[in-house]
Structures are given as structure tokens and as C-alpha cells.
Write an enzyme that holds these catalytic residues in place. Structure first.
Site, PDB file in Angstrom:
ATOM      1  N   CYS A   1       0.833  -1.198   0.000  1.00 19.07           N
ATOM      2  CA  CYS A   1       0.000   0.000   0.000  1.00 19.07           C
ATOM      3  C   CYS A   1       0.873   1.255   0.000  1.00 19.07           C
ATOM      4  CB  CYS A   1      -0.916   0.008   1.222  1.00 19.07           C
ATOM      5  SG  CYS A   1      -1.850   1.555   1.402  1.00 19.07           S
TER       6      CYS A   1
ATOM      7  N   TRP B   1      -8.185  -6.572   4.227  1.00 19.97           N
ATOM      8  CA  TRP B   1      -6.826  -6.827   4.692  1.00 19.97           C
ATOM      9  C   TRP B   1      -6.881  -7.862   5.809  1.00 19.97           C
ATOM     10  CZ3 TRP B   1      -3.195  -5.135   1.663  1.00 19.97           C
ATOM     11  CH2 TRP B   1      -3.312  -3.903   0.998  1.00 19.97           C
TER      12      TRP B   1
ATOM     13  N   ARG C   1     -14.465   3.035   5.215  1.00 20.77           N
ATOM     14  CA  ARG C   1     -13.597   2.066   4.553  1.00 20.77           C
ATOM     15  C   ARG C   1     -12.636   1.428   5.550  1.00 20.77           C
ATOM     16  NH1 ARG C   1     -12.795   1.520  -0.846  1.00 20.77           N
ATOM     17  NH2 ARG C   1     -14.686   1.965  -1.995  1.00 20.77           N
TER      18      ARG C   1
ATOM     19  N   THR D   1      -9.107   0.595   5.790  1.00 19.88           N
ATOM     20  CA  THR D   1      -7.886   0.941   5.066  1.00 19.88           C
ATOM     21  C   THR D   1      -6.676   0.933   5.984  1.00 19.88           C
ATOM     22  OG1 THR D   1      -8.248   3.305   5.479  1.00 19.88           O
ATOM     23  CG2 THR D   1      -9.168   2.393   3.443  1.00 19.88           C
TER      24      THR D   1
ATOM     25  N   GLU E   1      -5.572   8.596   8.138  1.00 18.04           N
ATOM     26  CA  GLU E   1      -5.242   9.492   7.024  1.00 18.04           C
ATOM     27  C   GLU E   1      -3.719   9.603   6.933  1.00 18.04           C
ATOM     28  OE1 GLU E   1      -4.435  11.438   4.125  1.00 18.04           O
ATOM     29  OE2 GLU E   1      -6.611  11.163   4.321  1.00 18.04           O
ATOM     30  N   SER E   2      -3.147   9.067   5.874  1.00 25.12           N
ATOM     31  CA  SER E   2      -1.692   9.009   5.765  1.00 25.12           C
ATOM     32  C   SER E   2      -1.056  10.395   5.750  1.00 25.12           C
ATOM     33  CB  SER E   2      -1.286   8.237   4.508  1.00 25.12           C
ATOM     34  OG  SER E   2      -1.705   8.905   3.332  1.00 25.12           O
TER      35      SER E   2
ATOM     36  N   TYR F   1      -4.175   5.738  -9.745  1.00 24.33           N
ATOM     37  CA  TYR F   1      -5.396   5.002  -9.401  1.00 24.33           C
ATOM     38  C   TYR F   1      -6.578   5.487 -10.233  1.00 24.33           C
ATOM     39  CZ  TYR F   1      -3.004   2.787  -5.542  1.00 24.33           C
ATOM     40  OH  TYR F   1      -2.133   2.022  -4.809  1.00 24.33           O
TER      41      TYR F   1
END
Length: 315
Positions: free
Chosen positions: A53, A86, A118, A120, A136-137, A179
Site C-alpha cells: 500500500c 486486509w 472504509r 484501510t 489518514e496518511s 489510481y
């Protein structure tokens, strides 16, 4: 990918990302808390990540560059998602070291019994307060990257306008642009996204002709947000997502810059090219129905980059 609605996990996403116009639209992150203030004791945080990811990769890069391994432990999900999303093995390298769950949605159910959103990675969990920090990355990269007393400040105040300017361009057109191309449902949506990707690559290529890194002579957050896309480009996006106008190795400055970053042991340790192929070429009814994983490409990331000796590049 799967989604939870009112605490119930749904294998088939009832709110798909692709709309009637064929364009891919990424769902917004749903957990966005701040890191606690003050001293942060070792082992306080646990990160849920996956090697393939790119959004989790950003956070792993910051963790490595900042030397946060003692502060942030990690559970890696298996490279290929399943109908359960996952997932983890009970034992081995893909086990969950915090809650010992077998699927990530079991962790999200601990966020809120009626959680909706989601499932994630990345997800950072505060073990002291027993609550999530953020999934949130971008938030995690900024918060962890500016922690005092832990390695370099990756977003110094004097560089913030430049860092934010690069982030605001690179994310929609390149990080998420691949994406948008790979998940497009119409020819027009695909072509628009693919052109955005290569126009952004061209802009960065030109900039790197006279700058060693995006914001001058030192690595910043902007570089660590860009690198995961570059690391996956030739091995995955070029083929699996049809971003095939050119390869990363066809951009002399970008290719040298990517190898320059990869040469750092901290960064190299976060990269897993074969895992990227396994993940991006997983079975997909639309993109790869047979789930065949290609043998190539054969790309040598160990080739000397020589950017530190280039007279045209700001060191």
C-alpha cells in the site's frame, strides 16, 4: 476493499468509488485525531500497514527516517486482500501483534461499535488511550514527521509553503492519478487521468534537473510522499494500471532521484518490489481476471545515481 456500515462489515462495497462518469473518486478518511502532546513513551503506538500500500508506505518511510521504531510498532497485513479485506495470519510475518485479530475490520470494530467507513491502512493506534489516532496518511506523515527530538524535521516551517505546494499538485495528479487511470471505467476518464500522471512526471523531471530533492538540498515530507509512487511505477502502475506512455527509467532526472532516495538504508528497508507485483496483479474481474503475476520488469535500482556529484543539481 470492503466497508463497514453501522458496525457491520460488507464484503461488496455498497458505495463504490467509480461513478457513472467512469471516474475514480477516493473516499475520504474517517479517523483524524491528533497525536497527544508531551513526551511519547516507547511502544505507545501501533501501526497497521501493508507492504504494497503506497499510503502506508509513506508512514513507514517517516518512521524509518525519523528513527521511530521504538515508538511505533507495526503489524503488516498480507499482500493480497481477500473478501475479508486486509487479513493477517495467526503466526508469522503477517500476524497482528496488538489485538491478534485475523482481519483488519476487527480492529475497526474497536473504533466504534457502529463504525461506518472504509477498512484501510495505514491506521495508527494509541495503546495508552486504547483508541485510534488516524487512518489518514497525510496527517500521520505530517504529525510523525515533525515530532521533536526524533530525527530530522521533515516539514520545517520555512519550507512549508514549498512542501504544501508540491503535495497539493502531486497527490491528485500522480499519487492518486495512477489510481484514477487504473480504476477508470471509461476511455475518457482513463485518458484524462493518464495525461495528468505524465504531465506531473514531466514537471517533476524538469524541476529535478537543478534540485537534488523536491525542496532543495534536503529530504522533506514531499519527497517521502512522492517516493512510494515512483517505487511502484515500473513494476506495477506501468502495466497493471495502463500508465504506459513511458516508464520511470525513461526520465533521467526522476530515475536518478528515485535511486538517490533508495540508496538510503532507511528507505531501502521499506521497499518490497516483489510484494508490489503480488498485490497489484492480484485477481481482479476488471483488470486481471486470471491473477497472473508477470516475471518482469528487470530494473536495477542499485545502479549508482551520481546526483550528489552533478554540477547542475543543488546539493
Amino acid at each position: 476493499m470492503g466497508m463497514m456500515i453501522d458496525g457491520v462489515y460488507h464484503v461488496d462495497d455498497p458505495a463504490p468509488d467509480s461513478r457513472l462518469d467512469g471516474e475514480f473518486r477516493r473516499h475520504a478518511s474517517t479517523i483524524r485525531n491528533l497525536l497527544p502532546e508531551g513526551d511519547l513513551e516507547p511502544g505507545r503506538f501501533h501501526l497497521y500497514a501493508a507492504w504494497n500500500c503506497p499510503w502506508a508506505h509513506r508512514v513507514l518511510l517517516v518512521r524509518a527516517i525519523k528513527g521511530l521504531e521504538s515508538l511505533v510498532s507495526v503489524s503488516y497485513a498480507k499482500p493480497r486482500r481477500t473478501p475479508e479485506g486486509w487479513v493477517f495470519d495467526p503466526d508469522g510475518p503477517y500476524s497482528d501483534g496488538l489485538f491478534r485479530v485475523t482481519a483488519l475490520h476487527e480492529v475497526y470494530s474497536r473504533v466504534n461499535p457502529r463504525y461506518t467507513g472504509r477498512i484501510t491502512v495505514p491506521l495508527l493506534w494509541d495503546q495508552v488511550k486504547n483508541r485510534p489516532v488516524s487512518n489518514e496518511s497525510a496527517d500521520l506523515v505530517r504529525m510523525l514527521g515533525t515530532l521533536p527530538d526524533h530525527g530530522p524535521n521533515l516539514a520545517p516551517q520555512e519550507k512549508l509553503p514549498e512542501i504544501d505546494a508540491w503535495n497539493s499538485k502531486i497527490y491528485p495528479r500522480l499519487n492518486n492519478g495512477v489510481y484514477r487511470a487504473g480504476f477508470a471505467r471509461t476511455q475518457e476518464a482513463y485518458e484524462t487521468a493518464c495525461r495528468d500522471v505524465f504531465e506531473m512526471l514531466d514537471e517533476i523531471e524538469d524541476h529535478l534537473s537543478s534540485n537534488r530533492y523536491l525542496c532543495g538540498g534536503a529530504i522533506t515530507e514531499a519527497d517521502l510522499r512522492l517516493f512510494p509512487t515512483l517505487a511502484r511505477f515500473d513494476v506495477a502502475y506501468h502495466y497493471a494500471f495502463r500508465c504506459n506512455i513511458r516508464r520511470l527509467i525513461d526520465f533521467p532526472n526522476l530515475w536518478g532521484y528515485a535511486r538517490d532516495l533508495y540508496a538510503l538504508p532507511e528507505i531501502k528497508g521499506t521497499v518490497a518490489f516483489e510484494v508490489y507485483k503480488t498485490g497489484y496483479f492480484s485477481p481482479s474481474e476488471l483488470r486481471n481476471p486470471l491473477g497472473l503475476v508477470p516475471l518482469g520488469p528487470d530494473v536495477d535500482w542499485e545502479t549508482p545515481h551520481n546526483r550528489e556529484n552533478s554540477p547542475a543539481v543543488t546539493s
